[in-house]
Design a protein around this motif. Structure first.
Motif, short mmCIF file in Angstrom:
data_model
loop_
_atom_site.label_atom_id
_atom_site.label_comp_id
_atom_site.label_asym_id
_atom_site.label_seq_id
_atom_site.Cartn_x
_atom_site.Cartn_y
_atom_site.Cartn_z
N LEU A 187 1.38 -1.22 0.26
CA LEU A 187 -0.06 -0.28 -0.29
C LEU A 187 0.60 1.69 0.16
O LEU A 187 1.93 0.88 0.56
CB LEU A 187 -0.83 0.36 1.33
CG LEU A 187 -2.65 -0.40 1.22
CD1 LEU A 187 -2.28 -2.26 0.42
CD2 LEU A 187 -3.28 0.05 2.70
N GLN A 188 0.25 2.23 -0.72
CA GLN A 188 1.45 3.47 -0.80
C GLN A 188 1.10 5.24 -0.40
O GLN A 188 -0.39 4.72 -1.65
CB GLN A 188 2.59 2.89 -2.26
CG GLN A 188 1.28 2.79 -3.16
CD GLN A 188 2.51 2.06 -4.68
OE1 GLN A 188 2.72 2.77 -5.16
NE2 GLN A 188 2.12 0.51 -3.87
N LEU A 189 1.05 5.82 -0.61
CA LEU A 189 1.21 6.92 -1.09
C LEU A 189 1.32 7.75 -2.08
O LEU A 189 2.02 7.23 -2.26
CB LEU A 189 1.05 7.50 0.11
CG LEU A 189 0.82 8.35 1.67
CD1 LEU A 189 0.77 8.97 2.59
CD2 LEU A 189 -1.09 7.77 1.69
N ALA A 190 0.72 8.71 -3.49
CA ALA A 190 1.53 8.77 -4.25
C ALA A 190 0.98 10.01 -5.05
O ALA A 190 -0.19 10.22 -4.34
CB ALA A 190 1.02 7.39 -5.37
N MET A 191 1.74 10.02 -5.91
CA MET A 191 1.60 11.54 -6.66
C MET A 191 1.86 10.95 -8.13
O MET A 191 2.96 11.15 -8.59
CB MET A 191 2.09 13.05 -5.73
CG MET A 191 2.32 13.92 -7.16
SD MET A 191 3.54 15.54 -5.83
CE MET A 191 2.40 16.61 -6.42
N VAL A 192 0.96 11.04 -8.77
CA VAL A 192 1.30 10.78 -10.00
C VAL A 192 1.10 11.74 -10.93
O VAL A 192 -0.14 12.67 -11.54
CB VAL A 192 -0.06 9.45 -10.28
CG1 VAL A 192 0.25 9.32 -12.13
CG2 VAL A 192 -0.16 8.60 -9.40
N PRO A 193 2.03 12.47 -12.25
CA PRO A 193 1.92 13.10 -13.21
C PRO A 193 0.76 12.41 -13.70
O PRO A 193 0.87 10.91 -14.44
CB PRO A 193 3.62 13.39 -13.61
CG PRO A 193 3.98 11.96 -13.50
CD PRO A 193 2.95 10.91 -12.26
#
Length: 384
Positions: free
Chosen positions: A236-242
Motif C-alpha cells: 500500500l502506498q501514498l502517491a503523487m502521479v503526474p
C-alpha cells in the motif's frame, strides 16, 4: 489523429486533476481533527497480544532516539550514516534533512511536538510499482524526492501542531496533503509508518505499506507489525502521479496505485521503562527475521548494562542508567542496519524475502538476501 490524441490527453488530465482534488479535499476535511473513536479506549490485538492506552505505567517518560541508514549503492559507514535526536533542536535546524540523501530512496524523521507533548517518529520508503509501466524510475522520476519530501512534511506538521490532541493518521494525512498542494515534487510514491510517543508512556502508530515497527521488552518480542500489500512485493502506498503516467497506465488498462492515510493500520501500546522500539523500512524486514532483530537488541542491551539477567529473567536497569542514553540508541540502530546490510549482500543465506519468493514462485531461482536501501529509527524508553 492529432485531434484525437489531444482530446485524449485533455480527458486524462481532467481525470487526474479531479482525483487529486478529491484526495486533497478528503485530507483537508480530516486535517487536525480529533477522531470520534477515542484512542484512549481503543484496543488492538496482534498475535494474541493486546495493548491499549489504559495502563498503570509511571507518569512520565523520556525517549532516546537515533537513526541509522544505508543506501544500497554505497557502503555502510557507522560513523557518518547515523543521526542522534536532540529534542531541543527543531527539525528544520537539525542534520536530518542533509542526511536523507545517504539513505537512498528511504527516509526518516524525528520531531518534537511541544504543544501536544509528543515525539513523532517515522520511516518512509519509495514504492516503485506502476501497472503496465514498471516503476517511477523507468519514466525518469526520482521517487526518493517523494519519500524524503513526505518525511519532511510530516515532521514539520508535527512541530507546528496546535492543541493537545494529535494522532498519527491525521499527521500522515496533513503531511501528504501538503505535498499534493505544493506540487513541487514531480511525482513518486512511498509507504509510511508514523509513530507518536506521548510523555505518559503511550505509543500510537499508523502503518501503511511494508515498512513497520517492532517492540522488544525484556528479551521478548512484545509486538511486531504486519505488512500491508496489494499483492506480493506491492505495498500500500501514498502517491503523487503526474499526467504522463496516468495516460501510460490507462493504455495498459490499469490505474496507478494510490492509497489513503485512512487505509493505514492503527495500533496503540503502553510502553515501559527499558523497552526498545524499532521503526524500519523493508530493507530490514526482507533480510532479518524478528528473532534475529531480537537477538541483536538483547545482546547489546545486556552487554551495555541496560538490561540485566537474574533468576526472574531479563529486567531493565534503573531508569537513570547511562546505558539507556541517546548515544546507545545509535549503537543499536547501527547494529541492526549493519546486520541487515551484511545479510542483503549474502548470496548463499536465504533471508525472509527469498523464502517468500520460493514459497510463492517455486520455479524462480531466487537465493540469498535482497539488496535494498535500509533505514532504522531506534527508541529506548526511559522512565523519568
Amino acid at each position: 489523429m492529432a485531434v484525437a490524441r489531444s482530446m485524449m490527453f485533455q480527458y486524462h488530465a481532467i481525470c487526474r486533476s479531479r482525483i487529486t482534488a478529491s484526495i486533497i479535499a478528503s485530507l483537508r476535511r480530516k486535517s487536525c481533527s480529533v477522531p470520534t473513536e477515542s484512542y484512549s479506549t481503543r484496543t488492538v490485538s496482534s498475535k494474541g497480544i493486546k495493548s491499549s492506552f489504559h495502563s498503570t505505567a509511571p507518569k512520565c517518560f523520556d525517549y532516546h532516539i537515533a537513526a541509522a541508514f544505508s543506501s544500497k549503492r554505497q557502503k555502510f559507514c557507522p560513523k557518518t550514516n547515523v543521526f542522534t535526536f536532540n529534542p531541543l533542536i527543531t527539525y528544520s535546524d537539525s542534520r536530518q534533512r542533509s542526511l536523507q540523501s545517504a539513505a537512498g530512496q528511504d527516509a526518516f524523521f524525528v520531531a518534537k511536538s511541544v504543544a501536544c507533548g509528543a515525539t513523532a517518529v517515522g520511516v518512509n520508503q519509495e514504492a516503485n510499482a506502476i501497472p503496465g509501466v514498471g516503476g517511477y524510475d523507468d519514466v525518469g522520476i526520482d521517487s526518493s524526492q517523494f519519500s524524503q519530501g513526505l518525511c519532511q512534511s510530516i515532521a514539520q506538521c508535527a512541530e507546528k501542531a496546535h492543541g493537545t490532541h494529535l494522532d498519527p493518521v491525521s499527521l500522515m494525512g496533513d503531511g501528504y496533503r501538503r505535498i499534493l498542494e505544493e506540487s513541487v515534487i514531480p511525482g513518486g510514491a512511498s509507504t509510511a509508518c508514523v509513530g507518536l510517543f506521548q510523555n505518559t508512556g503511550n505509543l500510537s502508530v499508523a502503518n501503511l505499506g511494508d515498512s513497520g515497527f517492532i517492540i522488544i521488552r525484556r528479551g521478548k518480542v512484545l509486538y511486531a507489525s504486519s505488512p500491508q500489500t496489494h499483492s506480493f512485493n506491492c505495498p500500500l502506498q501514498l502517491a503523487m502521479v503526474p499526467k504522463s503516467l496516468w495516460i501510460r497506465t490507462r493504455r495498459f488498462g490499469g490505474d496507478p496505485m494510490i492509497d489513503s492515510p485512512d487505509d493505514a493500520f492503527i495500533s496503540s501500546h503502553a510502553v515501559q521503562n527499558g523497552d526498545v522500539v524499532l521503526f524500519a523500512t523493508d530493507g530490514v524486514w526482507d533480510n532479518l527475521t524478528n528473532q534475529e532483530i531480537l537477538r541483536i537488541v538483547s545482546k547489546e542491551m545486556i552487554n551495555a548494562g541496560a538490561w540485566f539477567v537474574d533468576e526472574g529473567g531479563i529486567r531493565p536497569s534503573k531508569a537513570d542508567s547511562e546505558a539507556t542514553g541517546p548515544g546507545f540508541s545509535a549503537v543499536i540502530a547501527n547494529m541492526v542496519v549493519s546486520s541487515a546490510k551484511i545479510a542483503s549482500l549474502n548470496s548463499k543465506l536465504d533471508g525472509p524475502f527469498a523464502k517468500e519468493v520460493q514459497r510463492l514462485y517455486p520455479n524462480e531461482n531466487y537465493r540469498g538476501g535482497k539488496v535494498d536501501d535500509i533505514c532504522v529509527v531506534t527508541t529506548i524508553v526511559q522512565c523519568i
